[in-house]
Design an enzyme around this catalytic site. Structure first.
Site, mmCIF file in Angstrom:
data_model
loop_
_atom_site.group_PDB
_atom_site.id
_atom_site.type_symbol
_atom_site.label_atom_id
_atom_site.label_comp_id
_atom_site.label_asym_id
_atom_site.label_seq_id
_atom_site.Cartn_x
_atom_site.Cartn_y
_atom_site.Cartn_z
ATOM 1 N N ARG A 245 -28.975 4.074 25.809
ATOM 2 C CA ARG A 245 -29.516 3.458 27.237
ATOM 3 C C ARG A 245 -29.032 4.336 28.404
ATOM 4 O O ARG A 245 -28.921 3.699 29.339
ATOM 5 C CB ARG A 245 -28.839 2.343 27.756
ATOM 6 C CG ARG A 245 -28.553 0.792 26.804
ATOM 7 C CD ARG A 245 -30.231 0.625 26.629
ATOM 8 N NE ARG A 245 -30.214 -0.252 25.122
ATOM 9 C CZ ARG A 245 -30.910 -0.516 24.388
ATOM 10 N NH1 ARG A 245 -30.572 0.694 24.220
ATOM 11 N NH2 ARG A 245 -30.836 -1.842 24.051
ATOM 12 N N SER B 15 -29.736 -7.581 27.171
ATOM 13 C CA SER B 15 -28.287 -7.058 26.859
ATOM 14 C C SER B 15 -27.742 -7.410 28.434
ATOM 15 O O SER B 15 -28.265 -6.495 29.354
ATOM 16 C CB SER B 15 -28.126 -6.484 26.167
ATOM 17 O OG SER B 15 -29.002 -6.432 24.927
ATOM 18 N N GLU C 17 -24.600 -2.969 30.903
ATOM 19 C CA GLU C 17 -25.833 -2.487 30.449
ATOM 20 C C GLU C 17 -26.788 -2.547 31.670
ATOM 21 O O GLU C 17 -28.048 -1.707 32.029
ATOM 22 C CB GLU C 17 -26.268 -2.589 29.077
ATOM 23 C CG GLU C 17 -27.135 -1.889 28.512
ATOM 24 C CD GLU C 17 -29.092 -2.469 28.815
ATOM 25 O OE1 GLU C 17 -29.931 -1.957 28.512
ATOM 26 O OE2 GLU C 17 -28.499 -3.984 29.026
HETATM 27 N N1 EPU Z 1 -23.217 -10.885 17.208
HETATM 28 C C1 EPU Z 1 -22.295 -11.552 16.847
HETATM 29 N N2 EPU Z 1 -22.717 -12.656 17.983
HETATM 30 C C2 EPU Z 1 -23.454 -12.876 19.131
HETATM 31 C C3 EPU Z 1 -25.128 -11.708 18.490
HETATM 32 C C4 EPU Z 1 -24.567 -10.592 17.960
HETATM 33 O O1 EPU Z 1 -21.867 -12.036 16.510
HETATM 34 O O2 EPU Z 1 -23.749 -13.598 19.695
HETATM 35 C C5 EPU Z 1 -23.637 -9.974 16.022
HETATM 36 C C6 EPU Z 1 -24.997 -10.270 14.973
HETATM 37 O O3 EPU Z 1 -24.376 -11.247 14.257
HETATM 38 C C7 EPU Z 1 -25.133 -8.875 14.073
HETATM 39 C C8 EPU Z 1 -24.551 -7.806 15.737
HETATM 40 O O4 EPU Z 1 -24.095 -8.267 16.475
HETATM 41 O O5 EPU Z 1 -24.156 -8.545 13.846
HETATM 42 C C9 EPU Z 1 -25.516 -6.422 16.256
HETATM 43 O O6 EPU Z 1 -26.521 -8.220 16.889
HETATM 44 P P1 EPU Z 1 -27.626 -7.778 17.578
HETATM 45 O O7 EPU Z 1 -28.678 -8.025 16.421
HETATM 46 O O8 EPU Z 1 -28.532 -8.776 18.155
HETATM 47 O O9 EPU Z 1 -27.483 -7.038 18.943
HETATM 48 P P2 EPU Z 1 -26.969 -6.534 19.605
HETATM 49 O O10 EPU Z 1 -26.227 -5.359 19.266
HETATM 50 O O11 EPU Z 1 -26.277 -7.379 20.536
HETATM 51 C C10 EPU Z 1 -28.725 -4.545 20.387
HETATM 52 C C11 EPU Z 1 -29.692 -3.584 21.826
HETATM 53 C C12 EPU Z 1 -30.428 -4.680 22.381
HETATM 54 C C13 EPU Z 1 -31.483 -5.136 21.050
HETATM 55 C C14 EPU Z 1 -30.517 -4.860 19.568
HETATM 56 C C15 EPU Z 1 -31.545 -5.296 18.934
HETATM 57 C C16 EPU Z 1 -27.617 -3.043 23.469
HETATM 58 C C17 EPU Z 1 -27.330 -3.391 24.098
HETATM 59 N N3 EPU Z 1 -28.491 -3.849 22.993
HETATM 60 O O12 EPU Z 1 -28.044 -6.254 20.363
HETATM 61 O O13 EPU Z 1 -31.342 -4.881 23.265
HETATM 62 O O14 EPU Z 1 -32.820 -5.781 21.064
HETATM 63 O O15 EPU Z 1 -29.588 -4.469 19.821
HETATM 64 O O16 EPU Z 1 -31.714 -3.751 18.167
HETATM 65 O O17 EPU Z 1 -27.851 -2.413 22.692
HETATM 66 C C18 EPU Z 1 -31.077 -4.662 25.699
HETATM 67 O O18 EPU Z 1 -31.079 -3.590 25.833
HETATM 68 O O19 EPU Z 1 -31.609 -5.676 26.694
HETATM 69 C C19 EPU Z 1 -31.287 -5.244 24.045
HETATM 70 C C20 EPU Z 1 -32.018 -6.458 23.876
#
Ligand code: EPU
Length: 335
Positions: A162, A234, A330
């Site tokens: 990012r 995010s 972010e």
């Molecule tokens: N998780 C939880 N609780 C929650 C949310 C997530 O336990 O409320 C756990 C999930 O179970 C999973 C892990 O955290 O094991 C990752 O969650 P998720 O796959 O939803 O992705 P994220 O890491 O929260 C990132 C990006 C997103 C992108 C997703 C999918 C960042 C800051 N965010 O989110 O990007 O869509 O991965 O690749 O890196 C954005 O930048 O605006 C964005 C939406």
């Protein structure tokens, strides 16, 4: 070129924050961008694409510039490689849909991300194991103030998580007009992230269209419906900590999800940290934490930037007290 004075920015930011801009200029083409870059004077300026990654804190007393440069065309094709030039005002997901329809690989996992193409090199948007910076091979635009044209290669952009040169040396100085993407007629699909593989297989096989559809379905199941609640995706970055510290947390929390970055550092999902700190679905006044994805802060109706920051600060405090990790925003805060 369209110029509006004293205009509400509510429909120009996906959080739906209702602040005003002293002046807003919509640039229809590259010539408009050059002219505004040259003639916008010394006052404050803000480039707003789709407004999907900003938190507007107050009325903006300068000029808001919205590049609406259109166009999406193949400009070169050699062997397996195809270069697509896209205007900065094109809706990001329209470009992804175009690439998938043309049978071109490289951005399919980035389906459904809100915002415009112009923001993709700035933020190096990413999802499901793919980042825009892996495909971007050239970014063109104009420098604010001088109106000088710039053209950067992909490596000039210094993409990180990012992150890019547009958030450092060129912060607030560059208006992007076009972005070139190097895509492929054939390439391995990336299904390694979370539930993508299972979703694609349940659709009957690995095709570009199925990957796109699976990703849109997964996103829709977790992220707020923009028609109901404003958000900027995010809100925080996923923190990177050293692996011995991550091990300490994991010992107390064996269910901790993590991504090993291979350099002695581990990325821990901020959504998980926030959920464990008891914030998932909690609301404070007019803003809150989304109930299906704790990394997303939402406008529950009529929130100000301060209402959202208040939730963000409380969430950060709880995560720090529980885990000793400081979350980094972010979303770009505009004061
Ligand atoms: N998780 C939880 N609780 C929650 C949310 C997530 O336990 O409320 C756990 C999930 O179970 C999973 C892990 O955290 O094991 C990752 O969650 P998720 O796959 O939803 O992705 P994220 O890491 O929260 C990132 C990006 C997103 C992108 C997703 C999918 C960042 C800051 N965010 O989110 O990007 O869509 O991965 O690749 O890196 C954005 O930048 O605006 C964005 C939406």
């Amino acid at each position: 070129m369209h110029i509006y004075n004293n205009v509400s920015l509510r429909s120009y930011n996906t959080f739906g924050i209702d602040v005003k801009a002293h002046c807003l200029v919509e640039c229809e083409n590259v010539n408009d961008v050059e002219m505004i870059a040259r003639q916008s004077g010394d006052g404050r300026k803000l480039v707003l694409g789709g407004g999907s990654n900003v938190l507007l804190m107050s009325d903006f007393d300068g000029i808001v510039i919205c590049p609406k440069v259109k166009g999406c065309e193949i400009i070169d094709a050699r062997g397996n490689e195809v270069i697509v030039r896209v205007g900065s005002g094109v809706v990001w997901d329209d470009f992804v849909a175009y690439a998938v329809a043309q049978g071109l690989y490289g951005v399919e996992n980035l389906s459904g991300i809100p915002g415009n193409v112009g923001a993709s090199p700035v933020q190096n948007v990413g999802a499901y194991g793919m980042e825009a910076g892996q495909s971007i091979c050239r970014v063109e635009g104009y420098m604010m103030g001088t109106g000088e044209r710039f053209a950067l290669s992909g490596s000039d952009c210094r993409f990180g998580y990012r992150d890019s040169i547009f958030k450092h040396e060129l912060k607030g100085m560059a208006i992007v007009t076009t972005v070139d993407f190097k895509l492929y007629k054939d390439a391995p699909v990336q299904l390694g992230y979370g539930p993508v593989k299972a979703a694609v297989e349940s659709m009957g096989g690995v095709t570009l269209q199925n990957v796109r559809k699976a990703i849109i379905d997964i996103r829709n199941s977790k992220l707020p419906d923009p028609a109901v609640e404003g958000s900027a995706g995010s809100f925080f970055k996923n923190p990177e900590v050293d692996s011995s510290f991550a091990n300490e947390i994991e010992q107390k929390n064996p269910n901790m999800p993590k991504y090993d970055l291979g350099n002695g550092m581990v990325k821990i999902p901020a959504g998980w940290l926030i959920e464990q700190s008891g914030w998932k679905g909690r609301v404070l006044g007019k803003a809150g934490v989304h109930d299906k994805q704790a990394l997303v802060l939402v406008n529950k109706g009529g929130a100000t930037g301060s209402d959202v920051m208040n939730v963000a600060n409380e969430v950060s405090k709880s995560v720090y007290e529980k885990f000793g990790i400081r979350l980094e925003m972010e979303v770009c805060r505009i004061d």
